[in-house]
Scaffold this motif. Sequence first.
Motif, PDB file in Angstrom:
ATOM      1  N   ASP A   1       0.841  -1.199   0.000  1.00 18.08           N
ATOM      2  CA  ASP A   1       0.000   0.000   0.000  1.00 18.08           C
ATOM      3  C   ASP A   1       0.876   1.249   0.000  1.00 18.08           C
ATOM      4  N   GLY A   2       0.382   2.302  -0.630  1.00 15.86           N
ATOM      5  CA  GLY A   2       1.090   3.573  -0.603  1.00 15.86           C
ATOM      6  C   GLY A   2       1.322   4.160  -1.984  1.00 15.86           C
ATOM      7  N   TYR A   3       2.075   5.264  -1.991  1.00 14.93           N
ATOM      8  CA  TYR A   3       2.404   5.982  -3.214  1.00 14.93           C
ATOM      9  C   TYR A   3       3.852   6.417  -3.085  1.00 14.93           C
ATOM     10  N   GLU A   4       4.556   6.449  -4.178  1.00 15.67           N
ATOM     11  CA  GLU A   4       5.978   6.775  -4.111  1.00 15.67           C
ATOM     12  C   GLU A   4       6.358   7.779  -5.185  1.00 15.67           C
ATOM     13  N   TRP A   5       7.241   8.681  -4.801  1.00 12.54           N
ATOM     14  CA  TRP A   5       7.795   9.682  -5.729  1.00 12.54           C
ATOM     15  C   TRP A   5       9.314   9.579  -5.616  1.00 12.54           C
ATOM     16  N   LEU A   6       9.996   9.652  -6.758  1.00  5.65           N
ATOM     17  CA  LEU A   6      11.458   9.587  -6.722  1.00  5.65           C
ATOM     18  C   LEU A   6      12.066  10.518  -7.765  1.00  5.65           C
ATOM     19  N   TYR A   7      13.285  10.944  -7.476  1.00  7.65           N
ATOM     20  CA  TYR A   7      14.027  11.873  -8.342  1.00  7.65           C
ATOM     21  C   TYR A   7      15.473  11.392  -8.406  1.00  7.65           C
ATOM     22  N   VAL A   8      15.971  11.174  -9.620  1.00 10.59           N
ATOM     23  CA  VAL A   8      17.322  10.654  -9.796  1.00 10.59           C
ATOM     24  C   VAL A   8      18.337  11.791  -9.661  1.00 10.59           C
TER      25      VAL A   8
END
Length: 202
Positions: free
Chosen positions: A129-136
């Motif tokens: 469950d959940g949401y994820e944001w990422l930045y390289v």
Amino acid sequence: MPNQQGATVAELALQQIGPRLKSWRQKRNLTLDDLSRLTDISASTISRLESGKRAPNLELVVPLARALRLELDDLLPRVVPDPRVPRVTKRIDQVTFEQLSPESSPSQAAKVTFPPPESGALPDPKVHDGYEWLYVLSGRLRLVLGEHDIVMGPGEAAEFDTRTPHWLHSAGPGPTELLAIFSKQGKRIHLRAKPSGAAAGL
């Protein structure tokens, strides 16, 4: 927490009461004698309080605040906690997680560093469950998300529902650094120890 002169944050806040009291008294166009008549506190005591020669206490501050038509917060500033986040680093299967948000934050931020990929390592997508944001930040990131298998470079960002099978790791040739924001539950899953020999990935 003490400052460079050794005073605590609370002590520094108390030291501001005198100057604040004097400022508000002058804004109300009141003399020391005027305020003394309104509060039955001697003018000399008020003067010593304003100059910092008398320690403030509730028996003095409450009637003075009432006479000046103020809330206590107007004279006693709130103590602002230290905003710095303690540096906590954890390493799971050669993947390094550096905490960038306090544990109390509803969204958890971390700097994640993946090592160079191992030869023959295969993706092992997970769901939660959940949401994820990422930045390289640096390196090349391989993201497997559902039917997508993509490689991202520095400056690229992605966000996705973590209920979709996903896996990410360095695409090589060197390590990969990224910023990641996820829920507390997602953080717990990412930092959970993996079985020995399992491929590292999120």
